[in-house]
Motif scaffolding. Structure first.
Motif, PDB file in Angstrom:
ATOM      1  N   ALA A   1       0.834  -1.205   0.000  1.00 49.05           N
ATOM      2  CA  ALA A   1       0.000   0.000   0.000  1.00 49.05           C
ATOM      3  C   ALA A   1       0.867   1.252   0.000  1.00 49.05           C
ATOM      4  O   ALA A   1       0.529   2.252  -0.649  1.00 49.05           O
ATOM      5  N   ALA A   2       1.983   1.237   0.720  1.00 51.74           N
ATOM      6  CA  ALA A   2       2.890   2.386   0.736  1.00 51.74           C
ATOM      7  C   ALA A   2       3.498   2.618  -0.644  1.00 51.74           C
ATOM      8  O   ALA A   2       3.635   3.764  -1.091  1.00 51.74           O
ATOM      9  N   GLY A   3       3.878   1.542  -1.320  1.00 48.00           N
ATOM     10  CA  GLY A   3       4.387   1.695  -2.680  1.00 48.00           C
ATOM     11  C   GLY A   3       3.333   2.258  -3.612  1.00 48.00           C
ATOM     12  O   GLY A   3       3.619   3.133  -4.447  1.00 48.00           O
ATOM     13  N   ALA A   4       2.082   1.788  -3.485  1.00 49.05           N
ATOM     14  CA  ALA A   4       0.988   2.321  -4.296  1.00 49.05           C
ATOM     15  C   ALA A   4       0.739   3.788  -3.978  1.00 49.05           C
ATOM     16  O   ALA A   4       0.412   4.584  -4.872  1.00 49.05           O
ATOM     17  N   ALA A   5       0.898   4.163  -2.702  1.00 48.87           N
ATOM     18  CA  ALA A   5       0.698   5.558  -2.303  1.00 48.87           C
ATOM     19  C   ALA A   5       1.720   6.470  -2.981  1.00 48.87           C
ATOM     20  O   ALA A   5       1.383   7.582  -3.428  1.00 48.87           O
ATOM     21  N   LEU A   6       2.966   6.018  -3.062  1.00 47.69           N
ATOM     22  CA  LEU A   6       3.991   6.828  -3.715  1.00 47.69           C
ATOM     23  C   LEU A   6       3.682   6.985  -5.208  1.00 47.69           C
ATOM     24  O   LEU A   6       3.825   8.078  -5.766  1.00 47.69           O
ATOM     25  N   ILE A   7       3.249   5.900  -5.840  1.00 46.45           N
ATOM     26  CA  ILE A   7       2.875   5.980  -7.257  1.00 46.45           C
ATOM     27  C   ILE A   7       1.712   6.948  -7.445  1.00 46.45           C
ATOM     28  O   ILE A   7       1.709   7.783  -8.362  1.00 46.45           O
ATOM     29  N   LEU A   8       0.721   6.864  -6.559  1.00 43.62           N
ATOM     30  CA  LEU A   8      -0.444   7.749  -6.649  1.00 43.62           C
ATOM     31  C   LEU A   8      -0.051   9.207  -6.430  1.00 43.62           C
ATOM     32  O   LEU A   8      -0.544  10.105  -7.118  1.00 43.62           O
ATOM     33  N   LEU A   9       0.840   9.456  -5.474  1.00 38.10           N
ATOM     34  CA  LEU A   9       1.296  10.814  -5.210  1.00 38.10           C
ATOM     35  C   LEU A   9       2.005  11.395  -6.429  1.00 38.10           C
ATOM     36  O   LEU A   9       1.723  12.530  -6.845  1.00 38.10           O
ATOM     37  N   VAL A  10       2.924  10.637  -7.001  1.00 40.50           N
ATOM     38  CA  VAL A  10       3.651  11.105  -8.186  1.00 40.50           C
ATOM     39  C   VAL A  10       2.692  11.328  -9.352  1.00 40.50           C
ATOM     40  O   VAL A  10       2.810  12.307 -10.097  1.00 40.50           O
ATOM     41  N   LEU A  11       1.728  10.443  -9.507  1.00 37.35           N
ATOM     42  CA  LEU A  11       0.780  10.553 -10.609  1.00 37.35           C
ATOM     43  C   LEU A  11      -0.086  11.806 -10.473  1.00 37.35           C
ATOM     44  O   LEU A  11      -0.263  12.560 -11.439  1.00 37.35           O
ATOM     45  N   ALA A  12      -0.614  12.062  -9.269  1.00 40.67           N
ATOM     46  CA  ALA A  12      -1.466  13.228  -9.061  1.00 40.67           C
ATOM     47  C   ALA A  12      -0.685  14.530  -9.247  1.00 40.67           C
ATOM     48  O   ALA A  12      -1.138  15.450  -9.946  1.00 40.67           O
ATOM     49  N   LEU A  13       0.495  14.615  -8.631  1.00 40.72           N
ATOM     50  CA  LEU A  13       1.311  15.822  -8.777  1.00 40.72           C
ATOM     51  C   LEU A  13       1.779  15.995 -10.215  1.00 40.72           C
ATOM     52  O   LEU A  13       1.863  17.115 -10.724  1.00 40.72           O
ATOM     53  N   GLY A  14       2.088  14.869 -10.889  1.00 40.37           N
ATOM     54  CA  GLY A  14       2.538  14.953 -12.271  1.00 40.37           C
ATOM     55  C   GLY A  14       1.460  15.459 -13.205  1.00 40.37           C
ATOM     56  O   GLY A  14       1.718  16.300 -14.084  1.00 40.37           O
ATOM     57  N   VAL A  15       0.238  14.977 -13.039  1.00 41.48           N
ATOM     58  CA  VAL A  15      -0.877  15.454 -13.870  1.00 41.48           C
ATOM     59  C   VAL A  15      -1.088  16.949 -13.669  1.00 41.48           C
ATOM     60  O   VAL A  15      -1.248  17.711 -14.633  1.00 41.48           O
ATOM     61  N   PHE A  16      -1.075  17.371 -12.408  1.00 40.80           N
ATOM     62  CA  PHE A  16      -1.273  18.799 -12.149  1.00 40.80           C
ATOM     63  C   PHE A  16      -0.139  19.631 -12.743  1.00 40.80           C
ATOM     64  O   PHE A  16      -0.368  20.664 -13.372  1.00 40.80           O
ATOM     65  N   TRP A  17       1.102  19.185 -12.548  1.00 36.94           N
ATOM     66  CA  TRP A  17       2.250  19.967 -13.015  1.00 36.94           C
ATOM     67  C   TRP A  17       2.244  20.087 -14.535  1.00 36.94           C
ATOM     68  O   TRP A  17       2.483  21.173 -15.077  1.00 36.94           O
ATOM     69  N   VAL A  18       1.964  18.997 -15.230  1.00 33.82           N
ATOM     70  CA  VAL A  18       1.966  19.028 -16.699  1.00 33.82           C
ATOM     71  C   VAL A  18       0.906  19.993 -17.217  1.00 33.82           C
ATOM     72  O   VAL A  18       1.171  20.823 -18.099  1.00 33.82           O
ATOM     73  N   CYS A  19      -0.301  19.916 -16.663  1.00 32.30           N
ATOM     74  CA  CYS A  19      -1.384  20.780 -17.137  1.00 32.30           C
ATOM     75  C   CYS A  19      -1.123  22.243 -16.778  1.00 32.30           C
ATOM     76  O   CYS A  19      -1.289  23.139 -17.612  1.00 32.30           O
ATOM     77  N   ASP A  20      -0.713  22.483 -15.535  1.00 35.05           N
ATOM     78  CA  ASP A  20      -0.477  23.858 -15.104  1.00 35.05           C
ATOM     79  C   ASP A  20       0.697  24.474 -15.855  1.00 35.05           C
ATOM     80  O   ASP A  20       0.636  25.620 -16.308  1.00 35.05           O
ATOM     81  N   LYS A  21       1.777  23.712 -16.006  1.00 41.78           N
ATOM     82  CA  LYS A  21       2.945  24.216 -16.733  1.00 41.78           C
ATOM     83  C   LYS A  21       2.618  24.441 -18.196  1.00 41.78           C
ATOM     84  O   LYS A  21       3.031  25.447 -18.796  1.00 41.78           O
ATOM     85  N   GLY A  22       1.853  23.519 -18.785  1.00 37.46           N
ATOM     86  CA  GLY A  22       1.461  23.688 -20.176  1.00 37.46           C
ATOM     87  C   GLY A  22       0.588  24.905 -20.385  1.00 37.46           C
ATOM     88  O   GLY A  22       0.700  25.596 -21.404  1.00 37.46           O
ATOM     89  N   GLY A  23      -0.299  25.191 -19.426  1.00 36.86           N
ATOM     90  CA  GLY A  23      -1.140  26.371 -19.552  1.00 36.86           C
ATOM     91  C   GLY A  23      -0.363  27.660 -19.430  1.00 36.86           C
ATOM     92  O   GLY A  23      -0.674  28.657 -20.110  1.00 36.86           O
ATOM     93  N   ARG A  24       0.660  27.675 -18.567  1.00 37.58           N
ATOM     94  CA  ARG A  24       1.436  28.900 -18.375  1.00 37.58           C
ATOM     95  C   ARG A  24       2.481  29.115 -19.471  1.00 37.58           C
ATOM     96  O   ARG A  24       2.968  30.223 -19.649  1.00 37.58           O
ATOM     97  N   TRP A  25       2.835  28.059 -20.195  1.00 34.90           N
ATOM     98  CA  TRP A  25       3.896  28.168 -21.196  1.00 34.90           C
ATOM     99  C   TRP A  25       3.449  29.074 -22.335  1.00 34.90           C
ATOM    100  O   TRP A  25       2.473  28.805 -23.029  1.00 34.90           O
ATOM    101  N   HIS A  26       4.141  30.167 -22.510  1.00 37.91           N
ATOM    102  CA  HIS A  26       3.840  31.162 -23.532  1.00 37.91           C
ATOM    103  C   HIS A  26       2.415  31.712 -23.421  1.00 37.91           C
ATOM    104  O   HIS A  26       1.840  32.163 -24.414  1.00 37.91           O
ATOM    105  N   ALA A  27       1.835  31.634 -22.212  1.00 37.06           N
ATOM    106  CA  ALA A  27       0.494  32.187 -22.037  1.00 37.06           C
ATOM    107  C   ALA A  27       0.568  33.706 -22.088  1.00 37.06           C
ATOM    108  O   ALA A  27       1.522  34.327 -21.610  1.00 37.06           O
TER     109      ALA A  27
END
Length: 518
Positions: A490-516
């Protein structure tokens, strides 16, 4: 603002709003067909209602009371790493609930770091389960949110007023009473109401840290009636109660909270001459350090345990991760199709009445919508086969109020500044959006999409009602591993979930700000 509303508000916006209303009304119709108001609610159900209100009041009060000194300290201090800490405070919704709960258990659980330290000095241990555990988890989630909103308000006080206060040699107490207390009276009620609503509809925290006759919320009671007893009548009756509680509180909260900022300006502290004394500096530093430890220790625990448990993660976790990405993708697409035209429709109106339509998603909890849809779908199709699409649609509805709060102010400013010019050039419909609105709304769109994606990746709500053993998202699979006492996996799954959630947010937020465009 442009004189002609049809340059922005099109039939698409009205159709999107109609779809939102229809989705919530259909759920309510499903509930109404099975609900028995006043009947079927036993003493345990009324105890769940009382517990829901009590824990929400306590959680909101503690979150706001602790956020006030923290926001004030951050507003008065500049230090290395301040920007990182402020960024952390801006992500209360991004962190998956089930991940944070595992971190809190690692720190405050029976065999956690805190109890180990207490045992070493001969002191009795503490339990994280029950009312105090639910409140602790809610404070962990909502302290950053309350601090962020209060800090955003603190930054609206002009620097000239603090300079004038210094020239008048006002004491810290006098300055607080003159400048800061009037601000708090305006902001605190809305922040407390918002936290109260979030705690009312918090399902995963109660599922993992609550339970039992004395620590059951309304949403947990709905889940138990639905999943274990398959008593759809009782689940529907409880859903009506939840709708009344959450809906009324949501309308009050969202009429008072400020527009959600994507971060501009709150990382530029003004010089505060009232905070130069050693006592004031020591208090601020102590508050910031203790708060940072409270927020960072559970996250650090998740990372440390997750790295150790990655090797024990079963294949089902990776399959569930793929399902979570699928759900998040659908949620972001649906949110864009609903939020953009609705934001255009709202921004073109001089009154904000139509914005209430977007608040329906927050007024009706995910469990309430899921229960209503299940009742309607069950006679004509297998709800289990629709578990992932239904979860994605509900997540989009839940994120819609926040997306509108993010997009509408920027879109309204764009219409006010450029609407007349666009009309004079004959720009209407898609050309208007393509060349004028979307380029100036990219940062807000990216932020809203990232928020929605992160919420969807970490959601443990509707999927718990619909899923079967062969169909699960990553949060549900992680919960199953915890229930089977496979804590390392469960701890290993939690780390994967944490990286996945933060990664989705970072990609979308960074993509929106890029050359905005600014």
């Amino acid at each position: 603002m442009a004189q002609r509303a049809d340059s922005v508000a099109t039939r698409v916006g009205i159709a999107a709003a109609a779809l939102v209303v229809a989705a919530v009304l259909l759920a309510f119709v499903g509930i109404a067909t099975r609900a028995e108001p006043g009947a079927g609610l036993g003493p345990g159900d009324w105890a769940a209602i009382r517990f829901t209100v009590v824990q929400s009041v306590l959680s909101a009060a503690l979150s706001v009371l602790l956020a006030i000194p923290l926001a004030r300290a951050l507003a008065r201090r500049q230090f290395i790493g301040r920007g990182v800490l402020v960024t952390l405070l801006g992500a209360p919704f991004i962190l998956p609930v089930i991940v944070a709960v595992l971190g809190l258990v690692t720190v405050f659980g029976r065999s956690g770091w805190l109890n180990t330290g207490l045992a070493m000095v001969g002191l009795p241990g503490v339990s994280i389960y029950g009312l105090h555990g639910v409140v602790l988890a809610h404070v962990f989630f909502n302290l950053p949110l309350a601090t962020r909103l209060l800090l955003q308000g603190w930054q609206t006080i002009p620097a000239e007023r603090f300079r004038l206060a210094a020239q008048l040699r006002l004491t810290p107490v006098s300055l607080f009473r003159t400048l800061e207390w009037p601000l708090l009276k305006q902001i605190v009620p809305g922040v407390a109401a918002l936290v109260f609503v979030i705690c009312l509809t918090s399902f995963a925290v109660a599922l993992t840290l609550g339970g039992g006759p004395r620590a059951t919320t309304v949403e947990l009671a709905i889940y138990q009636a639905f999943k274990f007893d398959f008593d759809l009548g009782r689940a529907a009756s409880l859903a009506v109660v939840q709708l009344v509680l959450a809906g009324g509180a949501a309308l009050i909260a969202l009429s008072m909270i400020p527009a959600i900022s994507i971060g501009g300006g709150i990382d530029r502290p003004v010089q505060r001459w009232d905070a130069e004394s050693g006592v004031q500096r020591s208090l601020d530093i102590g508050i910031i350090v203790l708060s940072a430890l409270f927020l960072l220790l559970p996250l650090g625990a998740v990372v440390l345990r997750g790295l150790a448990g990655l090797g024990q993660v079963p294949v089902s976790v990776w399959q569930a991760a793929g399902a979570s990405v699928y759900v998040a993708t659908i949620s972001m697409v649906v949110l864009g199709l609903l939020a953009l035209p609705m934001a255009g429709w709202i921004a073109s109106r001089r009154t904000g009445g139509v914005e209430a339509i977007g608040l329906l998603g927050l007024s009706a909890s995910p469990l309430m919508i899921g229960t209503g849809w299940f009742i309607l779908i069950n006679p004509v199709a297998d709800p289990v086969q629709l578990a992932l699409p239904v979860t994605a649609l509900v997540n989009a509805l839940m994120a819609l109020p926040f997306a509108l709060r993010i997009m509408v102010p920027r879109l309204r400013d764009t219409v006010q500044d450029y609407g007349r010019l666009g009309e004079s050039l004959g720009m209407r419909g898609w050309p208007l959006w393509r060349w004028l609105i979307l380029p100036r709304l990219r940062a807000q769109i990216g932020f809203a999409a990232g928020l929605t994606g992160a919420l969807s990746v970490g959601d443990l709500g509707v999927i718990a009602l619909f899923a079967d053993p062969d169909r699960a998202t990553l949060p549900l699979q992680m919960y199953r591993l915890m229930g089977a006492y496979r804590m390392e996996a469960a701890a290993g799954a939690a780390l994967i979930l944490l990286v996945l959630a933060l990664g989705v947010f970072w990609v979308c937020d960074k993509g929106g700000r890029w050359h905005a465009e600014a």
